[in-house]
Scaffold this active site. Structure first.
Site, PDB file in Angstrom:
ATOM      1  N   GLY A  49       0.825  -1.216   0.000  1.00 55.82           N
ATOM      2  CA  GLY A  49       0.000   0.000   0.000  1.00 55.82           C
ATOM      3  C   GLY A  49       0.858   1.263   0.000  1.00 55.82           C
ATOM      4  N   ALA A  50       1.911   1.248  -0.838  1.00 51.06           N
ATOM      5  CA  ALA A  50       2.888   2.348  -0.791  1.00 51.06           C
ATOM      6  C   ALA A  50       2.495   3.542  -1.659  1.00 51.06           C
ATOM      7  CB  ALA A  50       4.253   1.817  -1.224  1.00 51.06           C
ATOM      8  N   ASN A  51       1.352   3.472  -2.309  1.00 52.25           N
ATOM      9  CA  ASN A  51       0.984   4.568  -3.227  1.00 52.25           C
ATOM     10  C   ASN A  51       0.171   5.664  -2.553  1.00 52.25           C
ATOM     11  OD1 ASN A  51      -1.111   2.249  -3.583  1.00 52.25           O
ATOM     12  ND2 ASN A  51      -2.207   4.131  -4.105  1.00 52.25           N
ATOM     13  N   SER A  52      -0.107   5.526  -1.268  1.00 50.31           N
ATOM     14  CA  SER A  52      -1.013   6.490  -0.635  1.00 50.31           C
ATOM     15  C   SER A  52      -0.621   6.698   0.829  1.00 50.31           C
ATOM     16  CB  SER A  52      -2.443   5.938  -0.730  1.00 50.31           C
ATOM     17  OG  SER A  52      -3.344   6.755  -0.020  1.00 50.31           O
ATOM     18  N   GLY A  53      -1.024   7.836   1.376  1.00 49.65           N
ATOM     19  CA  GLY A  53      -0.932   8.104   2.817  1.00 49.65           C
ATOM     20  C   GLY A  53       0.418   7.799   3.446  1.00 49.65           C
ATOM     21  N   GLY A  55       2.107   4.962   3.595  1.00 49.90           N
ATOM     22  CA  GLY A  55       3.010   4.162   2.760  1.00 49.90           C
ATOM     23  C   GLY A  55       3.776   5.027   1.773  1.00 49.90           C
ATOM     24  N   SER A 185      -3.340  -0.309  14.645  1.00 45.51           N
ATOM     25  CA  SER A 185      -4.201   0.825  15.011  1.00 45.51           C
ATOM     26  C   SER A 185      -4.685   0.595  16.431  1.00 45.51           C
ATOM     27  CB  SER A 185      -5.394   0.887  14.066  1.00 45.51           C
ATOM     28  OG  SER A 185      -6.413   1.681  14.656  1.00 45.51           O
ATOM     29  N   TYR A 214     -13.045  -3.691  10.617  1.00 44.79           N
ATOM     30  CA  TYR A 214     -11.714  -3.060  10.668  1.00 44.79           C
ATOM     31  C   TYR A 214     -11.033  -3.383  12.001  1.00 44.79           C
ATOM     32  CZ  TYR A 214      -8.067   0.547  10.630  1.00 44.79           C
ATOM     33  OH  TYR A 214      -6.845   1.213  10.662  1.00 44.79           O
TER      34      TYR A 214
HETATM   35  N1  LIG Z   1      -4.835   7.108   8.810  1.00 44.21           N
HETATM   36  C1  LIG Z   1      -5.021   6.827  10.089  1.00 44.21           C
HETATM   37  O1  LIG Z   1      -5.576   7.626  10.874  1.00 44.21           O
HETATM   38  C2  LIG Z   1      -4.551   5.513  10.636  1.00 44.21           C
HETATM   39  C3  LIG Z   1      -4.707   5.272  12.009  1.00 44.21           C
HETATM   40  C4  LIG Z   1      -4.291   4.054  12.522  1.00 44.21           C
HETATM   41  C5  LIG Z   1      -3.713   3.100  11.683  1.00 44.21           C
HETATM   42  N2  LIG Z   1      -3.584   3.373  10.344  1.00 44.21           N
HETATM   43  C6  LIG Z   1      -3.001   2.327   9.491  1.00 44.21           C
HETATM   44  O2  LIG Z   1      -2.031   2.892   8.631  1.00 44.21           O
HETATM   45  C7  LIG Z   1      -1.891   2.071   7.466  1.00 44.21           C
HETATM   46  C8  LIG Z   1      -1.826   2.929   6.222  1.00 44.21           C
HETATM   47  O3  LIG Z   1      -3.088   3.520   6.003  1.00 44.21           O
HETATM   48  P1  LIG Z   1      -3.245   4.998   5.441  1.00 44.21           P
HETATM   49  O4  LIG Z   1      -3.844   5.780   6.545  1.00 44.21           O
HETATM   50  O5  LIG Z   1      -2.002   5.467   4.802  1.00 44.21           O
HETATM   51  O6  LIG Z   1      -4.419   4.747   4.377  1.00 44.21           O
HETATM   52  P2  LIG Z   1      -4.514   4.977   2.783  1.00 44.21           P
HETATM   53  O7  LIG Z   1      -4.007   6.314   2.424  1.00 44.21           O
HETATM   54  O8  LIG Z   1      -5.920   4.631   2.444  1.00 44.21           O
HETATM   55  O9  LIG Z   1      -3.537   3.868   2.206  1.00 44.21           O
HETATM   56  C9  LIG Z   1      -3.906   2.515   2.214  1.00 44.21           C
HETATM   57  C10 LIG Z   1      -3.136   1.782   1.146  1.00 44.21           C
HETATM   58  O10 LIG Z   1      -3.539   0.401   1.164  1.00 44.21           O
HETATM   59  C11 LIG Z   1      -3.758  -0.001  -0.177  1.00 44.21           C
HETATM   60  N3  LIG Z   1      -4.646  -1.152  -0.307  1.00 44.21           N
HETATM   61  C12 LIG Z   1      -5.944  -1.237   0.055  1.00 44.21           C
HETATM   62  N4  LIG Z   1      -6.441  -2.440  -0.294  1.00 44.21           N
HETATM   63  C13 LIG Z   1      -5.433  -3.131  -0.890  1.00 44.21           C
HETATM   64  C14 LIG Z   1      -5.328  -4.409  -1.483  1.00 44.21           C
HETATM   65  N5  LIG Z   1      -6.368  -5.247  -1.580  1.00 44.21           N
HETATM   66  N6  LIG Z   1      -4.130  -4.780  -1.986  1.00 44.21           N
HETATM   67  C15 LIG Z   1      -3.063  -3.956  -1.944  1.00 44.21           C
HETATM   68  N7  LIG Z   1      -3.109  -2.721  -1.403  1.00 44.21           N
HETATM   69  C16 LIG Z   1      -4.284  -2.309  -0.893  1.00 44.21           C
HETATM   70  C17 LIG Z   1      -4.343   1.236  -0.842  1.00 44.21           C
HETATM   71  O11 LIG Z   1      -4.297   1.105  -2.252  1.00 44.21           O
HETATM   72  P3  LIG Z   1      -5.325   1.932  -3.202  1.00 44.21           P
HETATM   73  O12 LIG Z   1      -4.851   3.345  -3.210  1.00 44.21           O
HETATM   74  O13 LIG Z   1      -5.203   1.246  -4.517  1.00 44.21           O
HETATM   75  O14 LIG Z   1      -6.677   1.781  -2.577  1.00 44.21           O
HETATM   76  C18 LIG Z   1      -3.418   2.301  -0.278  1.00 44.21           C
HETATM   77  O15 LIG Z   1      -2.218   2.324  -0.996  1.00 44.21           O
HETATM   78  C19 LIG Z   1      -3.080   1.104   7.510  1.00 44.21           C
HETATM   79  O16 LIG Z   1      -2.618  -0.162   7.977  1.00 44.21           O
HETATM   80  C20 LIG Z   1      -4.019   1.701   8.545  1.00 44.21           C
HETATM   81  O17 LIG Z   1      -4.801   0.734   9.199  1.00 44.21           O
HETATM   82  C21 LIG Z   1      -3.991   4.548   9.809  1.00 44.21           C
END
Ligand SMILES: NC(=O)c1ccc[n+]([C@@H]2O[C@H](COP(=O)([O-])OP(=O)(O)OC[C@H]3O[C@@H](n4cnc5c(N)ncnc54)[C@H](OP(=O)(O)O)[C@@H]3O)[C@@H](O)[C@H]2O)c1
Length: 335
Positions: A49-53, A55, A185, A214
């Protein structure tokens, strides 16, 4: 009269501003900048998931520090566009490489194919960061028969890790072990594990709740990581396994969480101060993934930099059970 109104408005604005600054301070309590960038240089990091947020931010920071990143993304076009963006931003000669592999965690076949290709083509894997996730997504059943959250957030990462473990072990040494980090999380606290948690068909449209899905997946991943750390000790692999929670971070994770425009406007000043930036979130993950201070912490859970004991109700017995149930669920792909 006019002056009184001005003074009242002034006091209110000052009060609100102070409250927001205090919120920001509380939000970052215990948080520090990761500053051991020299430890990333020349190492190979695999990030799902390195393309967003978070990652994407990890990819940027590691590459700028001279580390090599292999992005594992389900959408090749999104991945490519992030590589172009990051390369255009940083033209340093010491920048590490960023490459892309397509992998969909919702498909065991896709994970198997990626792992096989990585084992054959990549000289080393110093660190695997299991970062990808979905949150509050609509009900779905994957081609392997599991509910979407549990497969993406937990089972898929467990399969990828298990397949790559010997390669990751071969890249580490007792003095500088390789790492596996599960991005967690604090919402794991709301999760539960049932005997049929990882049985295909156990979640149906009727009993599905996207918030519960989740939290359950994050609890499963955290407990699995704890038991995996014991298994790695038993095997004598030079690998440190950790989980780390980035805090509440402004990313695309909430894409399925719909707020009215009115609530968005009302909440935005608080969000700006209370929610962390992806760079702040990434710092904690890098701490777990590369810091000298986390070398001896197999099985730890990091939250705001400090190791945090997990709730006592989630004991070692439950970790063992989750590990066993997970291995049963992914077993077919390991034969
Ligand atoms: N943001 C927060 O407040 C928060 C808080 C606690 C924990 N976290 C954890 O932090 C981590 C990163 O999340 P983020 O906040 O950066 O969210 P994000 O911006 O939504 O990034 C999530 C990434 O996961 C990828 N992904 C989703 N489904 C997938 C699949 N089936 N196969 C491969 N890749 C997939 C997405 O790809 P697409 O772009 O193609 O959908 C995207 O690159 C997660 O584990 C999340 O639980 C986040």
């Amino acid at each position: 009269m006019g002056n009184d109104i001005l003074i009242t408005v002034g006091k209110s604005v000052a009060g609100l501003a102070s409250a927001l600054v205090i919120l920001r301070f509380i939000n970052l309590k215990g948080w520090r900048h990761f500053n051991e960038y020299n430890r990333l240089k020349g190492k190979t990091f695999l990030i799902t998931g390195a393309n967003s947020g978070i990652g994407k931010q990890l990819t940027h920071q590691i590459a700028v520090a001279g580390g090599n990143v292999i992005m594992l993304c389900r959408d090749g076009a999104k991945g490519k566009s992030v590589i172009n963006e990051l390369k255009a931003q940083s033209k340093s000669a010491t920048m590490g490489s960023i490459t892309l592999r397509r992998m969909d965690l919702n498909s065991f076949a896709s994970i198997e194919e990626s792992a096989k290709e990585l084992i054959e083509s990549v000289p080393r894997i110093d660190c695997l960061i299991n970062n990808a996730a979905v949150m509050m997504a609509p009900f779905s059943i994957t081609e392997d028969g599991f509910e979407g959250h549990i497969q993406t957030n937990h089972l898929g990462h467990a399969l990828l890790t298990t397949l790559l473990l010997p390669k990751i072990a071969a890249s580490g040494s007792p003095a500088d072990p390789s790492r596996v980090v599960f991005v967690s999380s604090i919402l794991y606290r709301r999760g539960t594990i049932r005997d049929d948690s990882f049985k295909s068909g156990s979640v149906t449209l009727e009993n599905f709740d996207s918030k519960v899905a989740y939290s359950d997946s994050k609890l499963a991943s955290l407990l699995y990581a704890r038991q995996l750390a014991h298994e790695i000790d038993r095997l004598g692999y030079p690998i440190v396994v950790n989980s780390a929670s980035p805090g509440m971070v402004y990313t695309n994770l909430g894409r399925h969480f719909k707020l009215s425009w009115f609530k968005k406007v009302l909440l935005s000043p608080f969000a700006a101060l209370f929610v962390r930036t992806p760079s702040e979130g990434a710092s904690i993950i890098l701490h777990a993934a590369a810091s000298e201070k986390t070398i001896d912490s197999n099985g730890a859970f990091y939250h705001s930099y400090d190791e945090k004991p997990i709730e006592s109700k989630f004991d070692d017995q439950l970790s063992k059970k989750v590990y066993q149930m997970t291995m049963e669920a992914i077993n077919k792909s390991l034969e």
